[in-house]
Scaffold this motif. Sequence first.
Motif, PDB file in Angstrom:
ATOM      1  N   THR A 222     -28.719 -20.850  31.574  1.00 49.85           N
ATOM      2  CA  THR A 222     -29.549 -21.081  32.773  1.00 49.85           C
ATOM      3  C   THR A 222     -30.268 -22.426  32.612  1.00 49.85           C
ATOM      4  OG1 THR A 222     -31.359 -19.901  31.720  1.00 49.85           O
ATOM      5  CG2 THR A 222     -29.951 -18.607  33.161  1.00 49.85           C
ATOM      6  N   ARG A 226     -36.553 -23.331  32.100  1.00 48.00           N
ATOM      7  CA  ARG A 226     -37.162 -22.077  32.572  1.00 48.00           C
ATOM      8  C   ARG A 226     -37.191 -21.076  31.420  1.00 48.00           C
ATOM      9  NH1 ARG A 226     -35.996 -17.910  37.571  1.00 48.00           N
ATOM     10  NH2 ARG A 226     -38.190 -17.322  37.609  1.00 48.00           N
ATOM     11  N   CYS A 238     -28.579 -25.698  36.790  1.00 54.21           N
ATOM     12  CA  CYS A 238     -28.298 -24.407  36.162  1.00 54.21           C
ATOM     13  C   CYS A 238     -26.877 -23.977  36.527  1.00 54.21           C
ATOM     14  CB  CYS A 238     -29.313 -23.374  36.694  1.00 54.21           C
ATOM     15  SG  CYS A 238     -28.894 -21.686  36.225  1.00 54.21           S
ATOM     16  N   VAL A 240     -25.628 -21.100  36.708  1.00 52.72           N
ATOM     17  CA  VAL A 240     -25.656 -19.949  37.620  1.00 52.72           C
ATOM     18  C   VAL A 240     -25.855 -20.444  39.058  1.00 52.72           C
ATOM     19  CG1 VAL A 240     -26.783 -17.736  38.146  1.00 52.72           C
ATOM     20  CG2 VAL A 240     -26.588 -18.495  35.766  1.00 52.72           C
ATOM     21  N   CYS A 260     -35.805 -19.358  42.827  1.00 52.64           N
ATOM     22  CA  CYS A 260     -35.789 -20.018  41.522  1.00 52.64           C
ATOM     23  C   CYS A 260     -36.913 -21.046  41.433  1.00 52.64           C
ATOM     24  CB  CYS A 260     -34.417 -20.677  41.316  1.00 52.64           C
ATOM     25  SG  CYS A 260     -34.284 -21.620  39.793  1.00 52.64           S
ATOM     26  N   CYS A 267     -34.167 -14.645  36.221  1.00 50.59           N
ATOM     27  CA  CYS A 267     -32.773 -15.068  36.003  1.00 50.59           C
ATOM     28  C   CYS A 267     -31.815 -13.878  35.971  1.00 50.59           C
ATOM     29  CB  CYS A 267     -32.659 -15.886  34.715  1.00 50.59           C
ATOM     30  SG  CYS A 267     -33.466 -17.490  34.873  1.00 50.59           S
ATOM     31  N   CYS A 270     -31.036 -12.981  39.481  1.00 48.82           N
ATOM     32  CA  CYS A 270     -30.190 -14.048  40.042  1.00 48.82           C
ATOM     33  C   CYS A 270     -28.743 -13.889  39.567  1.00 48.82           C
ATOM     34  CB  CYS A 270     -30.775 -15.380  39.593  1.00 48.82           C
ATOM     35  SG  CYS A 270     -29.916 -16.810  40.225  1.00 48.82           S
TER      36      CYS A 270
HETATM   37  S1  SF4 Z   1     -33.192 -18.152  38.717  1.00 47.98           S
HETATM   38 FE1  SF4 Z   1     -30.953 -18.403  38.851  1.00 47.98          FE
HETATM   39  S2  SF4 Z   1     -30.619 -20.551  39.327  1.00 47.98           S
HETATM   40 FE2  SF4 Z   1     -32.748 -20.342  38.599  1.00 47.98          FE
HETATM   41  S3  SF4 Z   1     -32.646 -20.811  36.413  1.00 47.98           S
HETATM   42 FE3  SF4 Z   1     -32.500 -18.576  36.630  1.00 47.98          FE
HETATM   43  S4  SF4 Z   1     -30.293 -18.196  36.705  1.00 47.98           S
HETATM   44 FE4  SF4 Z   1     -30.589 -20.368  37.121  1.00 47.98          FE
END
Ligand code: SF4
Length: 327
Positions: A222, A226, A238, A240, A260, A267, A270
């Motif tokens: 990710t 974060r 990221c 993702v 996000c 995460c 997500c």
């Molecule tokens: S919330 Fe989703 S897009 Fe944002 S850092 Fe986490 S995994 Fe990545």
Amino acid sequence: MSNKRVLSGMRPTGKLHLGHVVGALNNWVKLQNEYECFHFIADWHALTSDYADTSRIRENRVEMMVDWLAAGLDPRKSVMFVQSAVPQHAELHLLLSMITPLGWLERVPTYKEQRDNITDKDLGNYGFLGYPVLQSADILMYKGNYVPVGEDQVPHVELTREICRRFNSYYGDVFPEPQALLTPVPRLPGLDGRKMSKSYGNAIALTEKPDVMKQTVKDMMTDPARKRRSDPGNPDICPVGDYHKVFSDENRIAEVDQGCRSAGIGCIECKMWLFESLQKKVGPIYERRQALEARKDDVLGILEDGATKAKTVAQATMGLVREAVKI
Ligand code: SF4
């Protein structure tokens, strides 16, 4: 439906993954409704670099066909075959190799780049240098008008055009000049954010079971900044986030972006949304793949039919070529 022909091939060097679906197969499935398409499993091309270990090549050919069919290629619309089942490709390759200056091959950017970067194989072989000549034979054999490629493959098509012009200038107008059909390919990095590659083990194979895929998605890298749930993140840096942009619908992409950046979502949540999106898009491919696994004889039959159709065209072309070259 246009009467123009599209030519495209893929090397059977291992399991296909989501990168192949996004980067090529989705486009091929679309093209088969618009053009007369020939798709070949490029087993001779695989040998140009993987000549030392051919133990899996036959198996890989069949698996590739299963993947193609599962992804939506339709044998009633596209001619699909194994390159080595049509030996005329080798004959045309030989004739084209007579008229191709060495300098043209040595200046192909991917030739130098791959020789410098691939260190676990000796790519100092003649076949590897001559790869684009074989590719030219593959395309010209079917008088292909378009070759769907990404930016990095454009020089190869350009070389085919040069070889085509040279052949026609020596022997008469036998081949039409093919054109690159540039395909906008969405950015899909590997699961760890690096370039997606089989050798990095950072891709999702089409054979991956849903529960394994779920775990794979959970393990994805990710945004490294974060660290805690309360930290805002950036979906643009990221993997993702990148996968959501390719596989999720607009509403979900917007939710990810907002959630996000504001630390409104975690995460894990997500990633589960991403898994849902992947299941919608890739689940049907996996299911079709499972069904095809049980029908391997049919798959082999499709390849045989494809080779018969391809050979008919190849024989006609080689008749004209031999006449033109007076051999
Ligand atoms: S919330 Fe989703 S897009 Fe944002 S850092 Fe986490 S995994 Fe990545």
